[in-house]
Design a protein around this motif. Structure first.
Motif, short mmCIF file in Angstrom:
data_model
loop_
_atom_site.label_atom_id
_atom_site.label_comp_id
_atom_site.label_asym_id
_atom_site.label_seq_id
_atom_site.Cartn_x
_atom_site.Cartn_y
_atom_site.Cartn_z
N ARG A 133 -90.09 -51.78 40.10
CA ARG A 133 -90.02 -52.93 39.19
C ARG A 133 -89.39 -52.55 37.86
O ARG A 133 -89.08 -53.41 37.06
CB ARG A 133 -91.43 -53.47 38.94
CG ARG A 133 -92.08 -54.13 40.15
CD ARG A 133 -93.52 -54.48 39.87
NE ARG A 133 -94.29 -53.29 39.53
CZ ARG A 133 -95.57 -53.33 39.15
NH1 ARG A 133 -96.19 -54.48 39.05
NH2 ARG A 133 -96.20 -52.21 38.88
N ASN A 134 -89.24 -51.27 37.61
CA ASN A 134 -88.86 -50.83 36.28
C ASN A 134 -87.48 -50.17 36.17
O ASN A 134 -86.93 -50.08 35.09
CB ASN A 134 -89.90 -49.85 35.75
CG ASN A 134 -91.27 -50.48 35.61
OD1 ASN A 134 -91.40 -51.55 35.03
ND2 ASN A 134 -92.27 -49.84 36.16
N CYS A 140 -81.14 -58.92 32.42
CA CYS A 140 -82.05 -58.15 33.26
C CYS A 140 -83.45 -58.16 32.65
O CYS A 140 -83.64 -57.66 31.53
CB CYS A 140 -81.56 -56.71 33.41
SG CYS A 140 -79.98 -56.54 34.25
N ARG A 141 -84.41 -58.72 33.36
CA ARG A 141 -85.77 -58.82 32.84
C ARG A 141 -86.66 -57.74 33.45
O ARG A 141 -86.44 -57.29 34.57
CB ARG A 141 -86.35 -60.20 33.18
CG ARG A 141 -85.49 -61.37 32.69
CD ARG A 141 -85.35 -61.37 31.18
NE ARG A 141 -84.54 -62.49 30.71
CZ ARG A 141 -84.13 -62.63 29.47
NH1 ARG A 141 -84.45 -61.69 28.57
NH2 ARG A 141 -83.40 -63.67 29.10
N ASN A 142 -87.67 -57.36 32.71
CA ASN A 142 -88.67 -56.40 33.19
C ASN A 142 -88.04 -55.10 33.69
O ASN A 142 -88.42 -54.56 34.73
CB ASN A 142 -89.51 -57.02 34.31
CG ASN A 142 -90.23 -58.28 33.86
OD1 ASN A 142 -90.77 -58.32 32.75
ND2 ASN A 142 -90.22 -59.31 34.69
N VAL A 143 -87.06 -54.64 32.95
CA VAL A 143 -86.39 -53.39 33.29
C VAL A 143 -86.63 -52.37 32.18
O VAL A 143 -86.37 -52.65 31.01
CB VAL A 143 -84.87 -53.61 33.48
CG1 VAL A 143 -84.16 -52.28 33.64
CG2 VAL A 143 -84.62 -54.49 34.69
N ASP A 144 -87.12 -51.21 32.56
CA ASP A 144 -87.40 -50.16 31.58
C ASP A 144 -86.28 -49.13 31.47
O ASP A 144 -86.14 -48.47 30.45
CB ASP A 144 -88.70 -49.44 31.93
CG ASP A 144 -89.90 -50.37 31.85
OD1 ASP A 144 -89.96 -51.13 30.88
OD2 ASP A 144 -90.74 -50.33 32.75
N LYS A 172 -82.18 -51.37 25.93
CA LYS A 172 -82.86 -50.78 27.08
C LYS A 172 -82.45 -49.31 27.23
O LYS A 172 -81.33 -48.93 26.90
CB LYS A 172 -82.54 -51.56 28.35
CG LYS A 172 -83.14 -52.97 28.36
CD LYS A 172 -82.82 -53.68 29.65
CE LYS A 172 -83.59 -55.00 29.74
NZ LYS A 172 -83.18 -55.98 28.73
#
Length: 336
Positions: free
Chosen positions: A4-5, A57-61, A76
């Motif tokens: 998810r990351n 891009c959402r919820n990307v670490d 990011k």
């Protein structure tokens, strides 16, 4: 790693050497989502396009770019890959615009990135020296050899013996010296020299000047499907390049059980180790003598083949991916 990351940019899929790296890594990497970040990835405006698309891009670490082009601006974390610096190190591959692009985009990307991947210790040192970033920030992951290159490949049998040069007409491939050296080599005159790619008029004239019109052959475009057989059928690979960030043909040929002649320059001694004939690529005499030994010295040929098969096994895509996964986990989660 938690998928998810972390995402991997696959914009370069199918595009040359960077595309090969992208495709092989994206097939094997675990816990990472693939995503096309910017379809026009070879455009000079790609850093801007990347920045805009990353905003979506959402919820990307963390983002992993297998290519050398970083986003112009992003908040990011990212890791990107510089395979070599041929666009600034080689005059024939460079230009004023490329130098500007590297100075203001690539160098800035080196400073902003969490880590930089590269494919040899040679490239690591060049990147560090040029960009000013600390060597510890640059991780050498190397390249891998696809499993389609192996000893059991069916050899290409054209009805004559040949030496192979996997090349592309760029000046640093040293093709003029290869042809001149081949003409001087003390080998059976029935042996031909096969190049991949389309010939230039200049190379055809050089072959004619050296009396090699019937012995120097250009095979045009060779697909990835055809290449293993072309390697396997050859007496040897002739690859005395002036500059390589890695030199994938060296280990591909070795994996097929084919002896290799390559250079003492750039990354090539590092990649070939003691499993190839190493020559000064500026010396036609050394190249010529190397070709003579590769063809005529049976004991040397057998030793090179044995060593080459072992050497090629060191460069697997699985090993590349393990190093990449380890670094991404450290940067995303602080996992050592």
């Amino acid at each position: 790693m938690d998928n998810r990351n972390i995402i991997i940019d696959v914009s370069w899929s199918g595009l040359g050497g960077i595309g090969r790296f992208t495709d092989e890594v994206s097939k094997l990497i675990n816990g990472v989502s693939t995503k096309i970040i910017y379809a026009k990835c070879t455009s000079p405006f790609a850093p801007i396009g990347l920045s805009l698309n990353i905003c979506l891009c959402r919820n990307v670490d963390l983002i992993f770019f297998p290519s050398y082009i970083p986003p112009l601006i992003t908040f990011k974390k990212y890791v990107f890959t510089i395979h070599d610096l041929n666009h600034i190190d080689l005059p024939d591959n460079s230009s004023v615009l490329k130098k500007i692009f590297y100075r203001f985009i690539i160098k800035r990307g080196c400073r902003k990135a969490n880590k930089i991947f590269t494919v040899s210790e040679f490239s690591k040192k060049r990147i560090s020296d040029w960009s000013g970033v600390h060597p510890d920030k640059i991780i050498t992951v190397y390249n891998g050899v696809s499993e389609v290159f192996n000893q059991d490949v069916k050899p290409y049998l054209p009805g004559f013996s040949y030496l192979l040069c996997v090349s592309n007409r760029k000046t640093h491939k040293n093709e003029h010296r290869i042809i001149s050296s081949f003409a001087k080599a003390d080998i059976n005159k029935s042996i031909k020299l096969v190049f991949t790619g389309i010939p230039t008029d200049e190379l055809l004239m050089l072959a004619k000047k050296n009396g090699l019109t019937d012995r120097v052959i250009f095979y045009g475009f060779i697909s990835d499907h055809e290449l293993p057989s072309l390697y396997k059928g050859a007496l040897g690979l002739i690859f005395p390049s002036l500059y390589e960030g890695f030199g994938l043909p060296v280990v591909e040929a070795m994996a097929c059980g084919v002896p290799v002649l390559t250079s003492t320059t750039s990354s090539l001694p590092e990649i070939a180790g003691d499993a190839a004939i190493l020559v000064d690529p500026l010396s036609e005499d050394e190249i010529s003598n190397g070709i003579t030994s590769l063809v005529n010295d049976t004991g040397m040929r057998e030793a090179l083949i044995r060593k080459g098969i072992i050497r090629a096994k060191k460069f697997s895509w699985h090993n590349v991916v393990k190093k990449i996964e380890k670094t991404l986990a450290e940067e995303c989660y602080g996992v050592k």
